[in-house]
Design a protein around this motif. Sequence first.
Motif, mmCIF file in Angstrom:
data_model
loop_
_atom_site.group_PDB
_atom_site.id
_atom_site.type_symbol
_atom_site.label_atom_id
_atom_site.label_comp_id
_atom_site.label_asym_id
_atom_site.label_seq_id
_atom_site.Cartn_x
_atom_site.Cartn_y
_atom_site.Cartn_z
ATOM 1 N N THR A 46 1.247 6.954 -0.851
ATOM 2 C CA THR A 46 1.378 6.443 -2.220
ATOM 3 C C THR A 46 1.871 5.004 -2.242
ATOM 4 O O THR A 46 1.690 4.310 -3.244
ATOM 5 C CB THR A 46 2.345 7.320 -3.028
ATOM 6 O OG1 THR A 46 3.639 7.297 -2.409
ATOM 7 C CG2 THR A 46 1.851 8.748 -3.098
ATOM 8 N N LYS A 48 0.816 2.656 -0.210
ATOM 9 C CA LYS A 48 -0.284 1.774 0.168
ATOM 10 C C LYS A 48 -1.108 1.477 -1.083
ATOM 11 O O LYS A 48 -1.637 2.375 -1.737
ATOM 12 C CB LYS A 48 -1.155 2.445 1.229
ATOM 13 C CG LYS A 48 -2.269 1.549 1.740
ATOM 14 C CD LYS A 48 -3.081 2.254 2.821
ATOM 15 C CE LYS A 48 -4.207 1.352 3.326
ATOM 16 N NZ LYS A 48 -5.016 2.021 4.383
ATOM 17 N N GLN A 50 -3.822 0.836 -3.648
ATOM 18 C CA GLN A 50 -5.224 1.201 -3.764
ATOM 19 C C GLN A 50 -5.791 0.612 -5.060
ATOM 20 O O GLN A 50 -5.061 0.416 -6.031
ATOM 21 C CB GLN A 50 -5.390 2.726 -3.789
ATOM 22 C CG GLN A 50 -4.844 3.453 -2.578
ATOM 23 C CD GLN A 50 -5.688 3.228 -1.338
ATOM 24 O OE1 GLN A 50 -6.831 2.772 -1.428
ATOM 25 N NE2 GLN A 50 -5.128 3.531 -0.171
ATOM 26 N N THR A 55 -9.126 4.887 -7.896
ATOM 27 C CA THR A 55 -8.105 5.940 -7.858
ATOM 28 C C THR A 55 -8.187 6.861 -9.064
ATOM 29 O O THR A 55 -8.077 8.086 -8.929
ATOM 30 C CB THR A 55 -6.698 5.307 -7.790
ATOM 31 O OG1 THR A 55 -6.613 4.464 -6.638
ATOM 32 C CG2 THR A 55 -5.621 6.380 -7.730
ATOM 33 N N ASP A 66 -2.497 11.750 -8.023
ATOM 34 C CA ASP A 66 -2.583 10.324 -8.343
ATOM 35 C C ASP A 66 -1.248 9.749 -8.798
ATOM 36 O O ASP A 66 -1.100 8.523 -8.859
ATOM 37 C CB ASP A 66 -3.638 10.081 -9.431
ATOM 38 C CG ASP A 66 -5.045 10.469 -8.977
ATOM 39 O OD1 ASP A 66 -5.306 10.344 -7.761
ATOM 40 O OD2 ASP A 66 -5.854 10.896 -9.816
ATOM 41 N N GLN A 69 1.093 6.656 -7.169
ATOM 42 C CA GLN A 69 0.259 5.821 -6.306
ATOM 43 C C GLN A 69 0.387 4.347 -6.707
ATOM 44 O O GLN A 69 0.301 4.001 -7.884
ATOM 45 C CB GLN A 69 -1.202 6.253 -6.396
ATOM 46 C CG GLN A 69 -2.164 5.429 -5.571
ATOM 47 C CD GLN A 69 -1.897 5.567 -4.088
ATOM 48 O OE1 GLN A 69 -1.823 6.665 -3.564
ATOM 49 N NE2 GLN A 69 -1.754 4.435 -3.408
ATOM 50 N N VAL A 71 -1.164 0.899 -7.218
ATOM 51 C CA VAL A 71 -2.537 0.488 -7.494
ATOM 52 C C VAL A 71 -2.561 -0.996 -7.835
ATOM 53 O O VAL A 71 -1.538 -1.608 -8.157
ATOM 54 C CB VAL A 71 -3.144 1.307 -8.655
ATOM 55 C CG1 VAL A 71 -3.269 2.777 -8.279
ATOM 56 C CG2 VAL A 71 -2.313 1.144 -9.925
#
Length: 289
Positions: A46, A48, A50, A55, A66, A69, A71
Motif C-alpha cells: 500500500t 508503493k 500506484q 487502482t 484498495d 493505497q 496513489v
Amino acid sequence: MWKTALKPRWIAGFVFAIAISGVFVLLSQWQFGRSTQPEAPVNPATEKVQPLTGTLQPGEFFHGTDADQMVSARGTYDPEKQVLVPDRLHDGKPGYWVVSAFAVDGAPALAGAAASPQTWIPVARGWVANPEDAPAPPSGAVELTGRLLPSEAPLPKTAPQPGQATAVSVAELINYWEVSSYPGFVAATAEVAGGADVSPAAVPGDLLPLEIGPQPPGQQINWLNLFYSLEWVVFAGFALFIWWRLVKDDYHRDLEEALDDEHHEAAPDPGQRPDQNQHPEPNQQKVQP
C-alpha cells in the motif's frame, strides 16, 4: 500473628514470595500481549504509489483491498468546488479539513443524464483551525499524490453550514458540486505544480498536512494465551498465599508451645512427697506427756 510474620526468616520468605509473584505477573503480561495480535501485518504494497486510474474505477464499488493505497493522479482543481469538514482534530485541536474537487486526467467518464464530462475525486488537502484560513487550491495542472480512502458516511439529521459538509462523503459532495466522482477520496501528501511541491507539507502556512498513515489491521483474540495470562495471575496470588499459610502454621506452633510451657509450670513436681509443706491433721498431732 504479626510478631511471627516479623521474624527474619519470614521477612526473607515474604521478599522471596514477592519476587516470585512479580515474575508470574510479568509472564501474565507477556501472555496477555500475545493474546491480542493483528489479523494480518500492514501490507507494504500500500505504500508503493500506484496510478489512481489503474487502482480504482469510477462507478464501481470501493474494494477493501484498495483502502490505504498510495496513489498518484494528474489533473486540475476547481477553486469553486471546495468545502470545509468541521470537527476534525489535529494534534488534539479541533478544526476543519479542506476538501477540494480534483478533475482526474484520463479517468473514464460515467454515462447517464446527470453525469459530468469529467470525472472528479474529492481531495482532503489539509487542516485549518479557522474557516477563513482555508486557502484556494493550486491552479493549473497538478501532480497529486496521496492515500486513497473510502467515502465517509454523511451525518444524519445534520444541516451543514454554508460552504461546509458533514463528512468527506462522496454521496453528499457530488450533490454540492454536481459532478461525477470516484467512490472514494484522497488524503493528499504531495501536490506538485510547475515542478514545485505546493502541498501544506512543503509550504508553511495556516493549512497543515493531514499526515494520515495506513489504518492498523484488525485485532483477533487468542483465547489460549488469554487463559494462560489469567493462570499466571492465579499463580502469583498462590505464592503469597503459601507464605501466609506457613506464617500462620508457625504462629499456631508458637501458641501450642506457649500453652505447653504454662501447663508444665502449673503441674506439681513428680519427685515431691505429697505430705511436704502440709500441716498434720489435728487428730494426727502428737500429745506431749
